[in-house]
Design a protein around this motif. Structure first.
Motif, PDB file in Angstrom:
ATOM      1  N   PRO A   3      63.372  34.438  74.421  1.00 37.12           N
ATOM      2  CA  PRO A   3      63.305  33.043  74.855  1.00 37.12           C
ATOM      3  C   PRO A   3      61.879  32.513  74.840  1.00 37.12           C
ATOM      4  O   PRO A   3      60.925  33.263  75.068  1.00 37.12           O
ATOM      5  CB  PRO A   3      63.849  33.093  76.292  1.00 37.12           C
ATOM      6  CG  PRO A   3      64.640  34.347  76.370  1.00 37.12           C
ATOM      7  CD  PRO A   3      63.954  35.318  75.450  1.00 37.12           C
ATOM      8  N   PHE A  56      64.468  29.891  71.062  1.00 33.60           N
ATOM      9  CA  PHE A  56      64.074  31.288  71.008  1.00 33.60           C
ATOM     10  C   PHE A  56      63.025  31.480  69.922  1.00 33.60           C
ATOM     11  O   PHE A  56      62.785  30.594  69.096  1.00 33.60           O
ATOM     12  CB  PHE A  56      65.285  32.184  70.698  1.00 33.60           C
ATOM     13  CG  PHE A  56      66.370  32.132  71.728  1.00 33.60           C
ATOM     14  CD1 PHE A  56      66.373  33.009  72.804  1.00 33.60           C
ATOM     15  CD2 PHE A  56      67.394  31.198  71.637  1.00 33.60           C
ATOM     16  CE1 PHE A  56      67.371  32.968  73.761  1.00 33.60           C
ATOM     17  CE2 PHE A  56      68.400  31.140  72.586  1.00 33.60           C
ATOM     18  CZ  PHE A  56      68.387  32.029  73.654  1.00 33.60           C
ATOM     19  N   ARG A  84      63.787  33.914  82.472  1.00 33.43           N
ATOM     20  CA  ARG A  84      62.786  33.103  83.191  1.00 33.43           C
ATOM     21  C   ARG A  84      62.754  33.418  84.679  1.00 33.43           C
ATOM     22  O   ARG A  84      61.735  33.231  85.335  1.00 33.43           O
ATOM     23  CB  ARG A  84      63.073  31.617  82.981  1.00 33.43           C
ATOM     24  CG  ARG A  84      62.754  31.128  81.589  1.00 33.43           C
ATOM     25  CD  ARG A  84      62.713  29.618  81.526  1.00 33.43           C
ATOM     26  NE  ARG A  84      62.257  29.147  80.220  1.00 33.43           N
ATOM     27  CZ  ARG A  84      61.730  27.945  80.001  1.00 33.43           C
ATOM     28  NH1 ARG A  84      61.597  27.097  81.012  1.00 33.43           N
ATOM     29  NH2 ARG A  84      61.348  27.589  78.799  1.00 33.43           N
ATOM     30  N   THR A 127      56.031  35.079  75.760  1.00 34.19           N
ATOM     31  CA  THR A 127      56.889  34.607  74.678  1.00 34.19           C
ATOM     32  C   THR A 127      56.744  35.477  73.441  1.00 34.19           C
ATOM     33  O   THR A 127      57.721  35.842  72.793  1.00 34.19           O
ATOM     34  CB  THR A 127      56.561  33.145  74.327  1.00 34.19           C
ATOM     35  OG1 THR A 127      56.822  32.319  75.473  1.00 34.19           O
ATOM     36  CG2 THR A 127      57.399  32.658  73.155  1.00 34.19           C
ATOM     37  N   ALA A 154      69.072  25.749  73.278  1.00 32.13           N
ATOM     38  CA  ALA A 154      68.274  26.865  73.761  1.00 32.13           C
ATOM     39  C   ALA A 154      67.279  27.274  72.681  1.00 32.13           C
ATOM     40  O   ALA A 154      67.656  27.462  71.524  1.00 32.13           O
ATOM     41  CB  ALA A 154      69.181  28.046  74.110  1.00 32.13           C
ATOM     42  N   ILE A 209      68.365  32.579  78.764  1.00 38.35           N
ATOM     43  CA  ILE A 209      67.033  32.029  79.032  1.00 38.35           C
ATOM     44  C   ILE A 209      66.781  31.951  80.534  1.00 38.35           C
ATOM     45  O   ILE A 209      65.705  32.319  81.024  1.00 38.35           O
ATOM     46  CB  ILE A 209      66.883  30.643  78.379  1.00 38.35           C
ATOM     47  CG1 ILE A 209      66.866  30.788  76.856  1.00 38.35           C
ATOM     48  CG2 ILE A 209      65.613  29.948  78.858  1.00 38.35           C
ATOM     49  CD1 ILE A 209      66.759  29.479  76.112  1.00 38.35           C
TER      50      ILE A 209
END
Length: 247
Positions: A38, A4, A96, A46, A2, A92
């Motif tokens: 994320p 970040f 999203r 972001t 993942a 995440i």
């Protein structure tokens, strides 16, 4: 894995590349860790926290990209709400899947190691929102909860948008007495923020705090010293910045 992004001061970048990200932030789940966001398909979303964080961290900010295992325990939620404890991959997916992820954040309840950092990159300093995601075009709230003492340009904002219940500044003698009597880091930080509401004389009276063992006290002192003038304040800030880079 993942991915970040963590926003921090540029002056901390070298230390982070050398030793990782310390668990200095106090999360809503009651322990210290690292806030991040994320990596989303949208560049703006972001790095949405850059503009807001500049209110608390004057100067240039950078983005630290990091990777965590998909099953890493984290907490996710909007900044004003109690977060949910989930895995990094689930965090995440949750962000999203939102129609509007502005104001959301992920909290990792531990430090980030050097091996988990991918890169440090520069970001536009005006990206994102300030005060709150829907604040554009609205009068900012200047109450002590929304606009804490020591905030960047706090005096100018309070002159433009006075807060009727803003308490009068306490005498310096009273604040210094409370500072010397403080037994915890939180008590010291509270007094430092109040001292930062306006210039309070010579910075030499705060010099002893530059060696305080708590990094949050030292970081707060470095921020508050921005309202002080003179060579003593400047040398103290430079000393604190060098010490932070060496940690």
């Amino acid at each position: 894995m993942a991915e970040f992004v963590h926003i921090t001061a540029e002056r901390s970048a070298r230390r982070i590349e050398r030793s990782g990200i310390a668990a200095r932030s106090r999360g809503r789940i009651g322990i210290r860790g690292v806030y991040c966001m994320p990596v989303l398909p949208s560049f703006t979303l972001t790095y949405q926290w850059v503009r807001e964080l500049r209110r608390w961290h004057p100067g240039v900010l950078v983005a630290v990209h990091l990777r965590l295992p998909d099953d890493e325990p984290v907490a996710v939620g909007r900044y004003s709400e109690l977060p949910r404890e989930v895995s990094a991959a689930a965090a995440i997916a949750a962000v999203r899947g939102l129609d509007d992820p502005r104001g959301y954040e992920v909290f990792v309840p531990r430090a980030i190691t050097v091996s988990e950092i991918r890169r440090v990159r520069g970001v536009p300093q005006g990206i994102g929102w300030r005060y709150q995601p829907s604040a554009r075009g609205r009068r900012p709230c200047t109450c002590p909860a929304c606009l804490q003492p020591g905030t960047y340009k706090v005096d100018r904002l309070r002159r433009r948008f006075p807060y009727d219940d803003d308490p009068p500044a306490r005498p310096k003698s009273e604040l210094m007495a409370r500072l010397h009597a403080a037994e915890s880091a939180d008590e010291i930080i509270e007094v430092l923020y109040e001292l930062g509401r306006k210039r309070r004389g010579g910075a030499e009276e705060l010099a002893y705090l530059a060696d305080h063992p708590d990094p949050d006290v030292r970081d707060t002192l470095e921020s508050v010293l921005r309202v002080y003038r003179g060579s003593v304040a400047r040398h103290l800030r430079e000393r604190l910045q060098r010490a932070a880079d060496e940690v």
